[in-house]
Motif scaffolding. Structure first.
Motif, PDB file in Angstrom:
ATOM      1  N   TYR A 170      16.400  26.449  46.021  1.00 46.03           N
ATOM      2  CA  TYR A 170      17.259  25.497  45.319  1.00 46.03           C
ATOM      3  C   TYR A 170      17.481  25.945  43.871  1.00 46.03           C
ATOM      4  CZ  TYR A 170      16.003  21.971  48.915  1.00 46.03           C
ATOM      5  OH  TYR A 170      15.815  21.272  50.071  1.00 46.03           O
ATOM      6  N   LYS A 171      18.743  25.854  43.439  1.00 49.24           N
ATOM      7  CA  LYS A 171      19.032  26.013  42.000  1.00 49.24           C
ATOM      8  C   LYS A 171      19.903  24.847  41.559  1.00 49.24           C
ATOM      9  CE  LYS A 171      22.110  29.019  40.148  1.00 49.24           C
ATOM     10  NZ  LYS A 171      22.641  30.290  39.633  1.00 49.24           N
ATOM     11  N   LEU A 172      19.445  24.125  40.548  1.00 57.70           N
ATOM     12  CA  LEU A 172      20.264  23.045  39.992  1.00 57.70           C
ATOM     13  C   LEU A 172      20.874  23.550  38.696  1.00 57.70           C
ATOM     14  CD1 LEU A 172      21.088  20.007  40.278  1.00 57.70           C
ATOM     15  CD2 LEU A 172      19.342  19.560  38.558  1.00 57.70           C
ATOM     16  N   SER A 173      22.191  23.608  38.682  1.00 58.96           N
ATOM     17  CA  SER A 173      22.891  24.131  37.518  1.00 58.96           C
ATOM     18  C   SER A 173      23.524  22.975  36.739  1.00 58.96           C
ATOM     19  CB  SER A 173      23.972  25.114  38.006  1.00 58.96           C
ATOM     20  OG  SER A 173      24.599  25.708  36.905  1.00 58.96           O
ATOM     21  N   TYR A 174      23.130  22.842  35.478  1.00 62.22           N
ATOM     22  CA  TYR A 174      23.673  21.762  34.633  1.00 62.22           C
ATOM     23  C   TYR A 174      23.575  22.218  33.182  1.00 62.22           C
ATOM     24  CZ  TYR A 174      24.683  16.982  33.083  1.00 62.22           C
ATOM     25  OH  TYR A 174      25.267  15.875  32.506  1.00 62.22           O
ATOM     26  N   PHE A 175      24.099  21.404  32.285  1.00 65.26           N
ATOM     27  CA  PHE A 175      23.954  21.717  30.867  1.00 65.26           C
ATOM     28  C   PHE A 175      22.560  21.294  30.391  1.00 65.26           C
ATOM     29  CE2 PHE A 175      28.489  20.879  31.703  1.00 65.26           C
ATOM     30  CZ  PHE A 175      28.993  22.133  31.389  1.00 65.26           C
ATOM     31  N   LYS A 206      32.850  28.059  34.862  1.00 60.47           N
ATOM     32  CA  LYS A 206      33.626  26.895  35.307  1.00 60.47           C
ATOM     33  C   LYS A 206      34.442  27.183  36.575  1.00 60.47           C
ATOM     34  CE  LYS A 206      36.992  23.521  33.477  1.00 60.47           C
ATOM     35  NZ  LYS A 206      36.372  22.205  33.570  1.00 60.47           N
ATOM     36  N   GLY A 207      35.150  28.295  36.546  1.00 58.33           N
ATOM     37  CA  GLY A 207      36.030  28.647  37.661  1.00 58.33           C
ATOM     38  C   GLY A 207      35.290  28.973  38.952  1.00 58.33           C
ATOM     39  N   THR A 208      33.992  29.192  38.850  1.00 57.45           N
ATOM     40  CA  THR A 208      33.226  29.541  40.057  1.00 57.45           C
ATOM     41  C   THR A 208      32.648  28.293  40.737  1.00 57.45           C
ATOM     42  OG1 THR A 208      31.048  29.727  38.991  1.00 57.45           O
ATOM     43  CG2 THR A 208      32.476  31.680  38.887  1.00 57.45           C
ATOM     44  N   THR A 209      32.751  27.120  40.067  1.00 59.84           N
ATOM     45  CA  THR A 209      32.147  25.904  40.646  1.00 59.84           C
ATOM     46  C   THR A 209      33.162  25.190  41.540  1.00 59.84           C
ATOM     47  OG1 THR A 209      32.807  24.554  38.751  1.00 59.84           O
ATOM     48  CG2 THR A 209      30.643  25.607  38.628  1.00 59.84           C
ATOM     49  N   ALA A 254      27.344  26.346  26.426  1.00 65.57           N
ATOM     50  CA  ALA A 254      28.799  26.175  26.315  1.00 65.57           C
ATOM     51  C   ALA A 254      29.500  27.524  26.470  1.00 65.57           C
ATOM     52  CB  ALA A 254      29.128  25.533  24.977  1.00 65.57           C
ATOM     53  N   LYS A 255      28.893  28.573  25.914  1.00 64.83           N
ATOM     54  CA  LYS A 255      29.492  29.904  25.975  1.00 64.83           C
ATOM     55  C   LYS A 255      29.517  30.416  27.425  1.00 64.83           C
ATOM     56  CE  LYS A 255      29.110  34.175  23.285  1.00 64.83           C
ATOM     57  NZ  LYS A 255      28.521  35.154  24.210  1.00 64.83           N
ATOM     58  N   GLU A 256      28.417  30.200  28.142  1.00 66.06           N
ATOM     59  CA  GLU A 256      28.354  30.645  29.545  1.00 66.06           C
ATOM     60  C   GLU A 256      29.330  29.848  30.422  1.00 66.06           C
ATOM     61  OE1 GLU A 256      23.585  31.817  29.694  1.00 66.06           O
ATOM     62  OE2 GLU A 256      24.206  29.767  30.073  1.00 66.06           O
TER      63      GLU A 256
END
Ligand SMILES: N[C@@H](CCC(=O)N[C@@H](CS)C(=O)NCC(=O)O)C(=O)O
Length: 207
Positions: A4-9, A43-46, A36-38
């Motif tokens: 599992y990977k949870l991706s968030y800010f 964004k386009g990959t989510t 923010a830089k990453e």
């Protein structure tokens, strides 16, 4: 067990319930905190152009409540019957309605947007808070005043509301003073040993 990977800010907001479900269940996961830089490149990959996204063996799942419900079901914190699950969902949906009402105020508080903060607090935030917690207090009472919103054990909706109260306390004073049953759920949830252990060591963030 899947990876599992949870991706968030780097905030609690829409990611924290899922993080807490991992810690509560003792399930390993990668807690990815995107800068923010990453984000510009990611964004386009989510799936829906937003975070959080949960990756299960690399397969993405968007939308914070879909993620939390999925993990709660996987780990046993969704409710013990289909009816309990539906009640947890109903309270979470009510919470989401409240978040939409609160959004202009919260955005202003966190430095995005214009307006008179005191006026917005009076006109938007305090009525929305009172409406939500009146509903939650009644739900807690109807559930038997047992320290949970649904059933007789901890569900993801206890985590959701408890964490939000912490965020709220930083921006309005004593938001749940008139709601003793909600206070008890918050106390019980945040002092659960596994939840507390995570809260005590998690990165400090404003929201
Ligand atoms: N309904 C979505 C909302 C997700 C959302 O608003 N995510 C924000 C962060 S809290 C985001 O990704 N913002 C960056 C962007 O939209 O580019 C959910 O609950 O997951």
């Amino acid at each position: 067990m899947p990876f599992y990977k949870l991706s968030y800010f780097n905030g609690r907001a829409l990611g924290e319930v899922s993080r807490q479900l991992f810690h509560l269940s003792g399930t390993p996961f990668e807690d990815e905190r995107v800068t923010a830089k990453e984000w510009d490149d990611l964004k386009g990959t989510t799936p829906f152009g937003q975070l959080p996204v949960l990756y299960v063996d690399g397969k993405p799942l968007p939308q914070s409540f879909a993620i939390a419900r999925y993990l709660a079901k996987e780990f046993g914190y969704a409710g013990k019957t289909a009816f309990e699950e539906a009640w947890a969902d109903a309270l979470a949906d009510q919470f989401k309605d409240y978040l939409n009402e609160m959004k202009p105020f919260m955005m202003l508080v966190y430095g995005f947007g214009d307006g008179d903060k005191d006026q917005m607090k009076k006109d938007i935030a305090l009525p929305a808070i009172n409406k939500l917690f009146t509903i939650l207090e009644k739900a807690a009472k109807d559930n038997g005043s047992n320290g949970h919103f649904v059933g007789d054990s901890l569900t993801w909706v206890d985590l959701l509301i408890s964490d939000h109260i912490g965020i709220l306390e930083a921006i309005v004073s004593n938001p749940i003073d008139s709601f003793p049953l909600v206070q008890e759920i918050r106390r019980k949830t945040s002092t659960h040993p596994k939840v507390k252990k995570w809260i005590d060591k998690r990165p400090a963030t404003t929201f």
